[in-house]
Motif scaffolding. Sequence first.
Motif, PDB file in Angstrom:
ATOM      1  N   GLY A  65       0.808  -1.210   0.000  1.00  0.00           N
ATOM      2  CA  GLY A  65       0.000   0.000   0.000  1.00  0.00           C
ATOM      3  C   GLY A  65       0.843   1.263   0.000  1.00  0.00           C
ATOM      4  O   GLY A  65       0.407   2.312  -0.483  1.00  0.00           O
ATOM      5  N   ILE A  66       2.055   1.162   0.514  1.00  0.00           N
ATOM      6  CA  ILE A  66       2.979   2.299   0.515  1.00  0.00           C
ATOM      7  C   ILE A  66       3.822   2.330  -0.757  1.00  0.00           C
ATOM      8  O   ILE A  66       3.987   3.369  -1.396  1.00  0.00           O
ATOM      9  N   MET A  67       4.358   1.163  -1.126  1.00  0.00           N
ATOM     10  CA  MET A  67       5.340   1.128  -2.197  1.00  0.00           C
ATOM     11  C   MET A  67       4.732   1.243  -3.600  1.00  0.00           C
ATOM     12  O   MET A  67       5.371   1.790  -4.500  1.00  0.00           O
ATOM     13  N   LYS A  68       3.537   0.739  -3.799  1.00  0.00           N
ATOM     14  CA  LYS A  68       2.980   0.821  -5.156  1.00  0.00           C
ATOM     15  C   LYS A  68       2.800   2.269  -5.608  1.00  0.00           C
ATOM     16  O   LYS A  68       3.273   2.640  -6.693  1.00  0.00           O
ATOM     17  N   PRO A  69       2.130   3.115  -4.834  1.00  0.00           N
ATOM     18  CA  PRO A  69       2.009   4.505  -5.302  1.00  0.00           C
ATOM     19  C   PRO A  69       3.357   5.221  -5.371  1.00  0.00           C
ATOM     20  O   PRO A  69       3.556   6.082  -6.235  1.00  0.00           O
ATOM     21  N   ALA A  70       4.274   4.860  -4.477  1.00  0.00           N
ATOM     22  CA  ALA A  70       5.591   5.497  -4.497  1.00  0.00           C
ATOM     23  C   ALA A  70       6.350   5.122  -5.769  1.00  0.00           C
ATOM     24  O   ALA A  70       6.952   5.985  -6.433  1.00  0.00           O
ATOM     25  N   MET A  71       6.323   3.842  -6.131  1.00  0.00           N
ATOM     26  CA  MET A  71       7.004   3.405  -7.347  1.00  0.00           C
ATOM     27  C   MET A  71       6.290   3.922  -8.591  1.00  0.00           C
ATOM     28  O   MET A  71       6.933   4.316  -9.575  1.00  0.00           O
ATOM     29  N   ASP A  72       4.968   3.941  -8.563  1.00  0.00           N
ATOM     30  CA  ASP A  72       4.205   4.488  -9.693  1.00  0.00           C
ATOM     31  C   ASP A  72       4.585   5.943  -9.939  1.00  0.00           C
ATOM     32  O   ASP A  72       4.691   6.385 -11.085  1.00  0.00           O
ATOM     33  N   SER A  73       4.783   6.683  -8.850  1.00  0.00           N
ATOM     34  CA  SER A  73       5.126   8.095  -8.980  1.00  0.00           C
ATOM     35  C   SER A  73       6.486   8.271  -9.654  1.00  0.00           C
ATOM     36  O   SER A  73       6.675   9.167 -10.489  1.00  0.00           O
ATOM     37  N   VAL A  74       7.420   7.388  -9.321  1.00  0.00           N
ATOM     38  CA  VAL A  74       8.746   7.446  -9.946  1.00  0.00           C
ATOM     39  C   VAL A  74       8.650   7.091 -11.428  1.00  0.00           C
ATOM     40  O   VAL A  74       9.170   7.808 -12.293  1.00  0.00           O
ATOM     41  N   PHE A  75       7.944   6.001 -11.739  1.00  0.00           N
ATOM     42  CA  PHE A  75       7.889   5.527 -13.117  1.00  0.00           C
ATOM     43  C   PHE A  75       7.014   6.410 -14.014  1.00  0.00           C
ATOM     44  O   PHE A  75       7.134   6.348 -15.234  1.00  0.00           O
ATOM     45  N   SER A  76       6.169   7.215 -13.414  1.00  0.00           N
ATOM     46  CA  SER A  76       5.378   8.141 -14.228  1.00  0.00           C
ATOM     47  C   SER A  76       6.074   9.493 -14.379  1.00  0.00           C
ATOM     48  O   SER A  76       5.531  10.407 -15.002  1.00  0.00           O
ATOM     49  N   GLY A  77       7.271   9.598 -13.795  1.00  0.00           N
ATOM     50  CA  GLY A  77       8.052  10.818 -13.940  1.00  0.00           C
ATOM     51  C   GLY A  77       7.693  11.932 -12.983  1.00  0.00           C
ATOM     52  O   GLY A  77       8.193  13.052 -13.105  1.00  0.00           O
ATOM     53  N   LYS A  78       6.848  11.642 -12.000  1.00  0.00           N
ATOM     54  CA  LYS A  78       6.420  12.669 -11.052  1.00  0.00           C
ATOM     55  C   LYS A  78       7.407  12.857  -9.902  1.00  0.00           C
ATOM     56  O   LYS A  78       7.442  13.926  -9.289  1.00  0.00           O
ATOM     57  N   SER A  79       8.187  11.810  -9.609  1.00  0.00           N
ATOM     58  CA  SER A  79       9.113  11.869  -8.485  1.00  0.00           C
ATOM     59  C   SER A  79      10.434  11.223  -8.863  1.00  0.00           C
ATOM     60  O   SER A  79      10.463  10.283  -9.676  1.00  0.00           O
ATOM     61  N   SER A 110      13.091   9.803  -3.937  1.00  0.00           N
ATOM     62  CA  SER A 110      11.872   9.937  -3.130  1.00  0.00           C
ATOM     63  C   SER A 110      11.507   8.636  -2.422  1.00  0.00           C
ATOM     64  O   SER A 110      10.706   8.632  -1.492  1.00  0.00           O
ATOM     65  N   LEU A 111      12.096   7.528  -2.871  1.00  0.00           N
ATOM     66  CA  LEU A 111      11.796   6.233  -2.275  1.00  0.00           C
ATOM     67  C   LEU A 111      12.362   6.106  -0.867  1.00  0.00           C
ATOM     68  O   LEU A 111      11.983   5.206  -0.127  1.00  0.00           O
ATOM     69  N   THR A 112      13.239   7.022  -0.498  1.00  0.00           N
ATOM     70  CA  THR A 112      13.742   7.030   0.884  1.00  0.00           C
ATOM     71  C   THR A 112      12.605   7.325   1.856  1.00  0.00           C
ATOM     72  O   THR A 112      12.494   6.693   2.909  1.00  0.00           O
ATOM     73  N   ASP A 113      11.759   8.276   1.501  1.00  0.00           N
ATOM     74  CA  ASP A 113      10.619   8.589   2.365  1.00  0.00           C
ATOM     75  C   ASP A 113       9.663   7.412   2.451  1.00  0.00           C
ATOM     76  O   ASP A 113       9.170   7.081   3.538  1.00  0.00           O
ATOM     77  N   ALA A 114       9.408   6.766   1.324  1.00  0.00           N
ATOM     78  CA  ALA A 114       8.542   5.587   1.328  1.00  0.00           C
ATOM     79  C   ALA A 114       9.152   4.493   2.200  1.00  0.00           C
ATOM     80  O   ALA A 114       8.442   3.788   2.933  1.00  0.00           O
ATOM     81  N   ASN A 115      10.467   4.346   2.122  1.00  0.00           N
ATOM     82  CA  ASN A 115      11.148   3.334   2.934  1.00  0.00           C
ATOM     83  C   ASN A 115      10.964   3.602   4.419  1.00  0.00           C
ATOM     84  O   ASN A 115      10.763   2.673   5.217  1.00  0.00           O
ATOM     85  N   ASN A 116      11.025   4.873   4.807  1.00  0.00           N
ATOM     86  CA  ASN A 116      10.819   5.221   6.216  1.00  0.00           C
ATOM     87  C   ASN A 116       9.409   4.849   6.667  1.00  0.00           C
ATOM     88  O   ASN A 116       9.215   4.369   7.797  1.00  0.00           O
ATOM     89  N   GLN A 117       8.428   5.059   5.790  1.00  0.00           N
ATOM     90  CA  GLN A 117       7.047   4.689   6.117  1.00  0.00           C
ATOM     91  C   GLN A 117       6.908   3.180   6.260  1.00  0.00           C
ATOM     92  O   GLN A 117       6.205   2.685   7.160  1.00  0.00           O
ATOM     93  N   VAL A 118       7.564   2.452   5.385  1.00  0.00           N
ATOM     94  CA  VAL A 118       7.503   0.986   5.444  1.00  0.00           C
ATOM     95  C   VAL A 118       8.116   0.479   6.745  1.00  0.00           C
ATOM     96  O   VAL A 118       7.531  -0.352   7.449  1.00  0.00           O
ATOM     97  N   ASN A 119       9.284   0.973   7.071  1.00  0.00           N
ATOM     98  CA  ASN A 119       9.978   0.479   8.267  1.00  0.00           C
ATOM     99  C   ASN A 119       9.253   0.868   9.551  1.00  0.00           C
ATOM    100  O   ASN A 119       9.393   0.184  10.575  1.00  0.00           O
ATOM    101  N   ALA A 120       8.469   1.921   9.496  1.00  0.00           N
ATOM    102  CA  ALA A 120       7.687   2.319  10.666  1.00  0.00           C
ATOM    103  C   ALA A 120       6.637   1.253  10.999  1.00  0.00           C
ATOM    104  O   ALA A 120       6.183   1.160  12.146  1.00  0.00           O
TER     105      ALA A 120
END
Length: 450
Positions: free
Chosen positions: A419-433, A437-447
């Motif tokens: 639920g965290i990584m799919k939108p984060a990766m989608d954002s990278v692959f769509s050129g938005k991020s 930016s995956l560092t922030d997603a990683n922090n959310q995952v590890n939390a």
Amino acid sequence: MKKKALGAIAVAAAATLALSACSGGSSQASSTGDAKGEISYWLWDSNQLPAYQQCADDFHKANPNITVKVTQTGWDDYWTNITNGFVAGNGPDVFTDHLSKYGDFIKNGQLLSLDDAVKNDNVDLNQYNKGLADLWVGKDGKRYGLPKDWDTVGLFYNKDMISKAGITADQMGSLAWNPQDGGTFEKTIAHLTVDKNGKRGDEAGFDKNNVAVYGLGLAGSGSGNGQTEWSWLTGTTGWTHTDKNPWGTHYNYDDKKFQDTIAWFNGLINKGYMPKLETTVGASMPDTFGAGKAAINANGDWEIGQYLGYKGINVGIAPTPTGPDGKRASMYNGLADSINAGTKNPAAATKWVEYLASPACQDVVASKAVVFPAISEATDKAAAAFKAKGVDVTPFTQQVKDNTTFLFPITENAAKVDGIMKPAMDSVFSGKSPASSLTDANNQVNALFQ
């Protein structure tokens, strides 16, 4: 064997949370001595349905007091139905389970452990390919599945396109990659990309906004596991998804090696060598390949039959490219059959699971030349069945023989991670991020694990 990207996990996440209300300690599968009645069995792969229907028919002949009703649904609907079925109490007795799922199922007390049945019925765990049986032992030390098959990743390619481009099969089998300039792998992808004016990706005047044939197909962003999308690249850099596997508690999406790989891979889209992410929504990467719109697809061995089924497409199979460490890499995924803790017929369900995990069924699966069964001898029979069809599956089996595989990441909180990584990766692959930016997603995952 995932069969599709794990995006459906996020859809079911909310319902998965509700399962905790039903959870309790997992219980043991019962003796099979008095097994009788009808049980339900669910799977998601339509290509495997004929084999397992035959197994069910053969099982019924050997056990006339037990009837198995087999149901197949597509990947997305499958997990939604499983999740909702657990909540409503009308889920299947037995189902094909996935490594990304069963950690949460165990946590919620939704699976029967098989330890007593394995011991009492003398199930030989050494008959399976090395490591497969161990994957299905939970954090509590109990067994929740018996192995059914395994898979690795390879490169399907259009032989006619390769030949027209002046690239040989030997060259396809010896590609090398790195995250700086992409190595011979990127050069090959670029040369195989052709715009609508006939210009190749490595020629002057190439129009990246009007591409007729992409050098490499794209299924999606890969969410947090990237099994067929990018894990075969990150696996050559020394990067690992988690601190340990199975049952890691710390993810590594903030690692520079990972982010550099994703940045390079995403760069193929920017260069016009790979389709834009938005064009993959609702599309089938194999079908795009079958339509002659991509020269190479990285995909799992469970798709062999589909790729070979396209009329007019001469298909070759190559191993994944070697990476910075000089080796190839492939995620090694192994499915199993598990028993719903809510089954009303645990004896029959257990007997069926043991049959699915036996040579009697896995030899049938092998004969269909669709996937590689978990039992070592059945794997060899499957390879022979593929060979009889004129298919060399060495690119998939060699990864196992050379020990260049790594396990699918097995952790708790899998639905929440997705639920965290799919939108984060989608954002990278769509050129938005950017990949950073995956560092922030990683922090959310590890939390999630704190």
